[in-house]
Scaffold this motif. Structure first.
Motif, PDB file in Angstrom:
ATOM      1  N   HIS A   1      82.121  24.957  28.036  1.00 29.94           N
ATOM      2  CA  HIS A   1      81.463  23.496  28.033  1.00 29.94           C
ATOM      3  C   HIS A   1      82.375  22.574  28.785  1.00 29.94           C
ATOM      4  O   HIS A   1      81.769  21.905  29.663  1.00 29.94           O
ATOM      5  N   PRO A   2      83.550  22.219  28.686  1.00 31.05           N
ATOM      6  CA  PRO A   2      84.049  21.162  29.563  1.00 31.05           C
ATOM      7  C   PRO A   2      84.193  21.544  31.011  1.00 31.05           C
ATOM      8  O   PRO A   2      84.310  20.694  31.910  1.00 31.05           O
ATOM      9  N   PHE A   3      84.230  22.798  31.403  1.00 33.33           N
ATOM     10  CA  PHE A   3      84.224  23.377  32.821  1.00 33.33           C
ATOM     11  C   PHE A   3      82.859  23.006  33.392  1.00 33.33           C
ATOM     12  O   PHE A   3      83.027  22.410  34.634  1.00 33.33           O
ATOM     13  N   LEU A   4      82.045  23.307  32.712  1.00 35.51           N
ATOM     14  CA  LEU A   4      80.371  22.944  33.284  1.00 35.51           C
ATOM     15  C   LEU A   4      80.405  21.494  33.308  1.00 35.51           C
ATOM     16  O   LEU A   4      79.682  21.172  34.284  1.00 35.51           O
ATOM     17  N   LYS A   5      80.566  20.837  32.260  1.00 35.68           N
ATOM     18  CA  LYS A   5      80.609  19.303  32.263  1.00 35.68           C
ATOM     19  C   LYS A   5      81.289  18.727  33.695  1.00 35.68           C
ATOM     20  O   LYS A   5      80.802  17.938  34.404  1.00 35.68           O
ATOM     21  N   ALA A   6      82.525  19.259  33.992  1.00 32.40           N
ATOM     22  CA  ALA A   6      83.225  18.902  34.995  1.00 32.40           C
ATOM     23  C   ALA A   6      82.687  19.239  36.278  1.00 32.40           C
ATOM     24  O   ALA A   6      82.764  18.387  37.444  1.00 32.40           O
ATOM     25  N   LEU A   7      81.916  20.375  36.285  1.00 32.93           N
ATOM     26  CA  LEU A   7      81.350  20.592  37.550  1.00 32.93           C
ATOM     27  C   LEU A   7      80.128  19.796  37.738  1.00 32.93           C
ATOM     28  O   LEU A   7      79.931  18.996  39.016  1.00 32.93           O
ATOM     29  N   TYR A   8      79.504  19.447  36.715  1.00 28.48           N
ATOM     30  CA  TYR A   8      78.421  18.278  36.809  1.00 28.48           C
ATOM     31  C   TYR A   8      78.924  16.966  37.330  1.00 28.48           C
ATOM     32  O   TYR A   8      78.263  16.294  38.174  1.00 28.48           O
TER      33      TYR A   8
ATOM     34  N   MET B   1      92.346  32.187  32.539  1.00 26.85           N
ATOM     35  CA  MET B   1      92.199  31.085  31.638  1.00 26.85           C
ATOM     36  C   MET B   1      90.830  30.929  31.262  1.00 26.85           C
ATOM     37  O   MET B   1      90.029  31.024  31.972  1.00 26.85           O
ATOM     38  N   GLU B   2      90.507  30.090  29.887  1.00 28.66           N
ATOM     39  CA  GLU B   2      89.205  29.732  29.756  1.00 28.66           C
ATOM     40  C   GLU B   2      88.788  28.715  30.469  1.00 28.66           C
ATOM     41  O   GLU B   2      89.738  27.752  30.994  1.00 28.66           O
ATOM     42  N   GLY B   3      87.701  28.475  30.580  1.00 28.96           N
ATOM     43  CA  GLY B   3      86.905  27.151  31.129  1.00 28.96           C
ATOM     44  C   GLY B   3      87.648  25.899  30.886  1.00 28.96           C
ATOM     45  O   GLY B   3      87.860  24.948  31.718  1.00 28.96           O
ATOM     46  N   ALA B   4      87.882  25.823  29.468  1.00 33.17           N
ATOM     47  CA  ALA B   4      88.129  24.520  28.804  1.00 33.17           C
ATOM     48  C   ALA B   4      89.722  24.258  29.474  1.00 33.17           C
ATOM     49  O   ALA B   4      89.811  23.110  29.879  1.00 33.17           O
ATOM     50  N   THR B   5      90.420  24.927  29.784  1.00 33.48           N
ATOM     51  CA  THR B   5      91.775  25.013  30.134  1.00 33.48           C
ATOM     52  C   THR B   5      91.788  24.515  31.821  1.00 33.48           C
ATOM     53  O   THR B   5      92.462  23.570  32.298  1.00 33.48           O
ATOM     54  N   ALA B   6      90.855  25.474  32.279  1.00 35.25           N
ATOM     55  CA  ALA B   6      90.630  25.147  33.958  1.00 35.25           C
ATOM     56  C   ALA B   6      90.182  23.495  34.070  1.00 35.25           C
ATOM     57  O   ALA B   6      90.300  23.014  35.164  1.00 35.25           O
ATOM     58  N   ALA B   7      89.349  23.130  33.146  1.00 35.38           N
ATOM     59  CA  ALA B   7      88.533  21.736  33.140  1.00 35.38           C
ATOM     60  C   ALA B   7      89.958  20.753  33.208  1.00 35.38           C
ATOM     61  O   ALA B   7      89.912  19.597  33.945  1.00 35.38           O
ATOM     62  N   VAL B   8      90.842  20.963  32.403  1.00 38.66           N
ATOM     63  CA  VAL B   8      91.884  19.969  32.093  1.00 38.66           C
ATOM     64  C   VAL B   8      92.686  20.119  33.274  1.00 38.66           C
ATOM     65  O   VAL B   8      93.245  18.995  33.735  1.00 38.66           O
TER      66      VAL B   8
ATOM     67  N   ARG C   1      74.185  31.087  36.214  1.00 27.72           N
ATOM     68  CA  ARG C   1      73.469  30.722  37.322  1.00 27.72           C
ATOM     69  C   ARG C   1      73.730  29.138  37.662  1.00 27.72           C
ATOM     70  O   ARG C   1      74.022  28.716  38.707  1.00 27.72           O
ATOM     71  N   LEU C   2      73.924  28.240  36.611  1.00 29.23           N
ATOM     72  CA  LEU C   2      74.243  27.067  36.802  1.00 29.23           C
ATOM     73  C   LEU C   2      75.668  26.829  37.497  1.00 29.23           C
ATOM     74  O   LEU C   2      76.069  26.336  38.636  1.00 29.23           O
ATOM     75  N   THR C   3      76.568  27.686  37.239  1.00 25.00           N
ATOM     76  CA  THR C   3      77.843  27.795  37.357  1.00 25.00           C
ATOM     77  C   THR C   3      78.043  28.242  38.815  1.00 25.00           C
ATOM     78  O   THR C   3      78.730  27.542  39.609  1.00 25.00           O
ATOM     79  N   ASP C   4      77.341  29.209  39.251  1.00 21.00           N
ATOM     80  CA  ASP C   4      77.205  29.830  40.504  1.00 21.00           C
ATOM     81  C   ASP C   4      76.720  28.779  41.360  1.00 21.00           C
ATOM     82  O   ASP C   4      77.664  28.373  42.391  1.00 21.00           O
ATOM     83  N   LYS C   5      75.681  27.979  41.110  1.00 31.12           N
ATOM     84  CA  LYS C   5      75.037  27.007  41.860  1.00 31.12           C
ATOM     85  C   LYS C   5      76.040  25.751  42.204  1.00 31.12           C
ATOM     86  O   LYS C   5      76.538  25.469  43.350  1.00 31.12           O
TER      87      LYS C   5
END
Ligand SMILES: Cc1cc2nc3c(=O)[nH]c(=O)nc-3n(C[C@H](O)[C@H](O)[C@H](O)COP(=O)(O)O)c2cc1C
Length: 227
Positions: free
Chosen positions: A73-80, A36-43, A113-117
């Motif tokens: 974008h939504p996945f990185l936002k959710a990680l933050y 799945m794309e990150g946007a779907t994973a974030a939902v 890199r951000l995602t990994d961290k």
């Protein structure tokens, strides 16, 4: 072990690459559930992902100035957001990140890199070191994909997630130093802007309708029939 593949891809490079690598993974100790794309994973949410899956395979590129691709974008936002809240919803999960980018950019590999961290900050265990694919070095990219794919497969075939991280996000940086450009504020600004306004949506719908009328008139003139 149940595996979920999550990708972020602006022009399809990361998506194609991770799907091709995953196709080569065979074994009895694991099962690839969804891609799945990150946007779907974030939902779906981290808690649900961690409940359903033992291992997250993540492939993403960087766009703009080290920004996430539109569908990540939504996945990185959710990680933050989870990190801001001090949550560790991915405890117990293993993960591996494959990064795509171009070393001509100062913000080389910023999103991977951000995602990994952040995945590690949220409690997941880095089971395989990130690889950094570089558009400007085809040979290195080929080797990096093969090395990473083999390393992930080894972990999946073992059926076990390592008890400690394999290295740190910074260890895997290949170019432009071990740097990250923090995108925290950009994520918040985009979130505050939210969905397109109603007038914009109405204008968009009118434009689409007008285009449809123009196409059908043209088709009528040329005698073309839609199939
Ligand atoms: C407008 C634009 C901006 C980019 N910005 C970055 C960047 O900041 N850092 C980076 O490493 N690569 C950057 N790249 C390179 C892409 O990440 C690279 O082409 C990648 O293979 C694209 O993969 P994708 O199709 O999965 O998005 C950029 C490419 C474009 C076209």
């Amino acid at each position: 072990m149940k595996v979920c593949i999550i990708y972020g891809s602006e022009s399809g490079n990361s998506e194609r690459a991770v799907k091709a690598i995953a196709k080569t993974w065979q074994g009895s100790n694991f099962e690839i559930g969804e891609i799945m794309e990150g946007a779907t994973a974030a939902v779906r949410g981290f808690a649900a992902l961690a409940e359903q899956y033992d291992f997250l395979v993540v492939a993403t590129s960087s766009n703009g100035e080290g920004d996430p691709p539109f569908n990540f974008h939504p996945f990185l936002k959710a990680l933050y957001a989870a990190d801001d809240a001090g949550e560790k919803p991915l405890t117990g999960c293993g993960f591996a990140v494959l990064g795509f980018g171009c070393s001509h950019f100062d913000t080389f590999q910023n999103c991977p890199r951000l995602t990994d961290k952040l995945l590690a900050d949220l409690g997941a265990i880095r089971a395989v070191s990130r690889e950094e694919c570089d558009d400007s070095d085809e040979d290195h990219t080929k080797q990096a994909k093969a090395k990473w794919g083999d390393a992930v497969l080894k972990v999946l075939q073992s059926g076990k997630i390592p008890s400690a991280h394999v290295g740190d996000w910074a260890d895997a940086c290949t170019q432009n130093g071990a740097t990250i450009l923090d995108k925290h504020d950009d994520m918040l600004v985009a979130a505050a802007q939210g969905a397109p306004s109603v007038p914009l949506l109405v204008f968009g719908a009118l434009a689409v309708a007008a285009a449809g009328v123009a196409v059908s008139k043209f088709a009528a003139l040329t005698g073309e029939v839609a199939v």
